[in-house]
Design a protein around this motif. Sequence first.
Motif, mmCIF file in Angstrom:
data_model
loop_
_atom_site.group_PDB
_atom_site.id
_atom_site.type_symbol
_atom_site.label_atom_id
_atom_site.label_comp_id
_atom_site.label_asym_id
_atom_site.label_seq_id
_atom_site.Cartn_x
_atom_site.Cartn_y
_atom_site.Cartn_z
ATOM 1 N N ASP A 287 65.540 49.786 -23.360
ATOM 2 C CA ASP A 287 66.898 50.213 -23.698
ATOM 3 C C ASP A 287 67.931 49.225 -23.168
ATOM 4 O OD1 ASP A 287 65.971 52.477 -24.972
ATOM 5 O OD2 ASP A 287 66.123 53.734 -23.175
ATOM 6 N N ASP A 288 67.518 48.347 -22.262
ATOM 7 C CA ASP A 288 68.404 47.341 -21.683
ATOM 8 C C ASP A 288 68.380 46.046 -22.486
ATOM 9 O OD1 ASP A 288 70.258 46.529 -19.770
ATOM 10 O OD2 ASP A 288 68.736 45.646 -18.458
ATOM 11 N N MET A 289 67.733 46.080 -23.674
ATOM 12 C CA MET A 289 67.601 44.888 -24.507
ATOM 13 C C MET A 289 68.010 45.208 -25.946
ATOM 14 S SD MET A 289 63.712 43.844 -23.399
ATOM 15 C CE MET A 289 63.072 44.334 -21.786
ATOM 16 N N THR A 290 68.401 44.183 -26.678
ATOM 17 C CA THR A 290 68.614 44.353 -28.110
ATOM 18 C C THR A 290 67.263 44.601 -28.778
ATOM 19 O OG1 THR A 290 68.411 41.975 -28.488
ATOM 20 C CG2 THR A 290 70.635 42.853 -28.122
ATOM 21 N N PRO A 291 67.238 45.206 -29.964
ATOM 22 C CA PRO A 291 65.951 45.475 -30.623
ATOM 23 C C PRO A 291 65.086 44.238 -30.804
ATOM 24 C CG PRO A 291 67.702 46.701 -31.696
ATOM 25 C CD PRO A 291 68.371 45.807 -30.696
ATOM 26 N N ALA A 292 65.696 43.104 -31.159
ATOM 27 C CA ALA A 292 64.912 41.885 -31.369
ATOM 28 C C ALA A 292 64.272 41.406 -30.078
ATOM 29 C CB ALA A 292 65.792 40.785 -31.960
ATOM 30 N N LEU A 293 65.031 41.427 -28.979
ATOM 31 C CA LEU A 293 64.480 41.000 -27.697
ATOM 32 C C LEU A 293 63.428 41.983 -27.205
ATOM 33 C CD1 LEU A 293 64.491 39.010 -25.360
ATOM 34 C CD2 LEU A 293 66.340 40.340 -24.316
ATOM 35 N N ALA A 294 63.654 43.276 -27.431
ATOM 36 C CA ALA A 294 62.662 44.275 -27.034
ATOM 37 C C ALA A 294 61.340 44.059 -27.766
ATOM 38 C CB ALA A 294 63.197 45.682 -27.306
ATOM 39 N N ALA A 295 61.412 43.754 -29.066
ATOM 40 C CA ALA A 295 60.188 43.514 -29.843
ATOM 41 C C ALA A 295 59.448 42.292 -29.327
ATOM 42 C CB ALA A 295 60.539 43.341 -31.318
ATOM 43 N N ARG B 41 67.625 31.224 -19.398
ATOM 44 C CA ARG B 41 68.805 31.241 -20.264
ATOM 45 C C ARG B 41 68.992 32.692 -20.696
ATOM 46 N NH1 ARG B 41 70.569 26.325 -22.399
ATOM 47 N NH2 ARG B 41 69.376 24.550 -21.639
ATOM 48 N N ILE B 42 70.100 33.287 -20.316
ATOM 49 C CA ILE B 42 70.278 34.716 -20.531
ATOM 50 C C ILE B 42 71.702 35.014 -20.980
ATOM 51 C CG2 ILE B 42 70.832 35.108 -18.078
ATOM 52 C CD1 ILE B 42 69.261 37.801 -18.354
ATOM 53 N N ALA B 43 71.830 36.009 -21.873
ATOM 54 C CA ALA B 43 73.155 36.403 -22.375
ATOM 55 C C ALA B 43 73.160 37.909 -22.619
ATOM 56 C CB ALA B 43 73.492 35.662 -23.663
ATOM 57 N N LEU B 44 74.337 38.500 -22.540
ATOM 58 C CA LEU B 44 74.523 39.925 -22.788
ATOM 59 C C LEU B 44 75.425 40.113 -23.998
ATOM 60 C CD1 LEU B 44 75.324 41.126 -19.139
ATOM 61 C CD2 LEU B 44 73.075 40.798 -20.206
ATOM 62 N N ASP B 45 75.258 41.253 -24.691
ATOM 63 C CA ASP B 45 76.177 41.542 -25.787
ATOM 64 C C ASP B 45 77.389 42.303 -25.243
ATOM 65 O OD1 ASP B 45 75.436 44.193 -25.454
ATOM 66 O OD2 ASP B 45 74.306 44.327 -27.312
ATOM 67 N N ALA B 46 78.263 42.736 -26.126
ATOM 68 C CA ALA B 46 79.507 43.380 -25.697
ATOM 69 C C ALA B 46 79.255 44.692 -24.948
ATOM 70 C CB ALA B 46 80.403 43.634 -26.912
ATOM 71 N N LYS B 47 78.087 45.295 -25.148
ATOM 72 C CA LYS B 47 77.751 46.548 -24.471
ATOM 73 C C LYS B 47 77.016 46.320 -23.151
ATOM 74 C CE LYS B 47 77.356 49.055 -28.859
ATOM 75 N NZ LYS B 47 76.441 49.845 -29.753
ATOM 76 N N GLY B 48 76.809 45.066 -22.787
ATOM 77 C CA GLY B 48 76.107 44.761 -21.546
ATOM 78 C C GLY B 48 74.607 44.756 -21.686
ATOM 79 N N VAL B 49 74.117 44.832 -22.923
ATOM 80 C CA VAL B 49 72.670 44.801 -23.187
ATOM 81 C C VAL B 49 72.211 43.346 -23.285
ATOM 82 C CG1 VAL B 49 70.905 45.373 -24.902
ATOM 83 C CG2 VAL B 49 72.665 47.040 -24.336
ATOM 84 N N ILE B 50 71.014 43.068 -22.783
ATOM 85 C CA ILE B 50 70.493 41.705 -22.811
ATOM 86 C C ILE B 50 70.155 41.330 -24.246
ATOM 87 C CG2 ILE B 50 68.739 40.108 -21.911
ATOM 88 C CD1 ILE B 50 68.296 42.094 -19.611
ATOM 89 N N SER B 51 70.805 40.287 -24.737
ATOM 90 C CA SER B 51 70.575 39.856 -26.126
ATOM 91 C C SER B 51 69.744 38.577 -26.213
ATOM 92 C CB SER B 51 71.921 39.631 -26.836
ATOM 93 O OG SER B 51 72.689 38.653 -26.148
ATOM 94 N N THR B 52 69.774 37.772 -25.165
ATOM 95 C CA THR B 52 69.016 36.536 -25.120
ATOM 96 C C THR B 52 68.356 36.399 -23.760
ATOM 97 O OG1 THR B 52 70.561 35.418 -26.611
ATOM 98 C CG2 THR B 52 69.141 34.011 -25.276
ATOM 99 N N ALA B 53 67.091 36.023 -23.733
ATOM 100 C CA ALA B 53 66.405 35.767 -22.466
ATOM 101 C C ALA B 53 65.265 34.792 -22.726
ATOM 102 C CB ALA B 53 65.872 37.071 -21.852
ATOM 103 N N TRP B 54 65.467 33.528 -22.335
ATOM 104 C CA TRP B 54 64.444 32.505 -22.431
ATOM 105 C C TRP B 54 64.042 32.109 -21.017
ATOM 106 C CZ3 TRP B 54 62.092 30.835 -26.832
ATOM 107 C CH2 TRP B 54 62.706 31.197 -28.045
#
Length: 278
Positions: A205-213, A260-273
């Motif tokens: 739930d702390d990740m975007t759907p794409a990152l979670a997958a 390399r990490i980024a969050l979206d506007a809701k504070g959810v992790i959208s990028t994590a390399w």
Amino acid sequence: MRDFRDAKAMGQTLREALGAKSIPLTQSDSLELIAKLFGQRDWNTLAARIQATGAASDVAAPVPQPPPDDVRQEIAVATPVLDRYAGYYQLSEQAVLSVMRDGQQLSIQLTGQRAVPFFAESRTEFFAKEVDAQISFVTGADGQVTSLILHQNGDKLMPRIDAAAAQQIATRTTERVRNQSAAPGTEAALHRLFESVTSGHPNYDDMTPALAAATREHLPNMQRSFEDWGAIESTRFLGVGAQGEDVYSVRHENGASHWRIALDAKGVISTAWVSPGP
């Protein structure tokens, strides 16, 4: 113990293992490396040897045999069709994929990267020759292009956006890169992600759907790597990457990692390399 007839499967295993460590490797490069391991000059030489032993029929064979399954065939697509695909597609709140027609092919550029040519293998599916990536365009009932799917290290759905929205994202990312200041919350998110993956129970739930997958797919390899590195001892902010992601060097009990990490506007992790090394 695998022998040379398992070369193609070994190439796939190599790509998956390196991909789990955020080390990209194209399919063709992996096959060339496997060929070298068996003492062959290149993949074509090894493939010919495999074919001579009567191995599986999907392995490359000398001309005039049919091409292997992983060789993509380029086809011609009408210019008006290519023009319909030209536009902007949103990968994240920091990055946009720009699609342009370049003659009878498409040129595709991700924020912070150079443009790469893509070639049609059907009216809606395109592939790159320089990197191991494919794109599928999605159309609505009215025939209008609504999104695309980038097939590279998993599938990433990108909705189509207009030029104004794309410019807003570009301006925001350019400003972040210019300022080189860490976004609030990225360091804490790094710790949360590391600890949850190490425990084997990521908080999806702390990740975007794409990152979670992607995390679900690579969890076993990620967990082993994180456990080998050991607990985090310190983090150091290095700067902002070309796509607006925060870059950190992390020191562990038994080594180091690069994030390399980024969050979206809701504070959810959208990028994590994540990759080994400082």
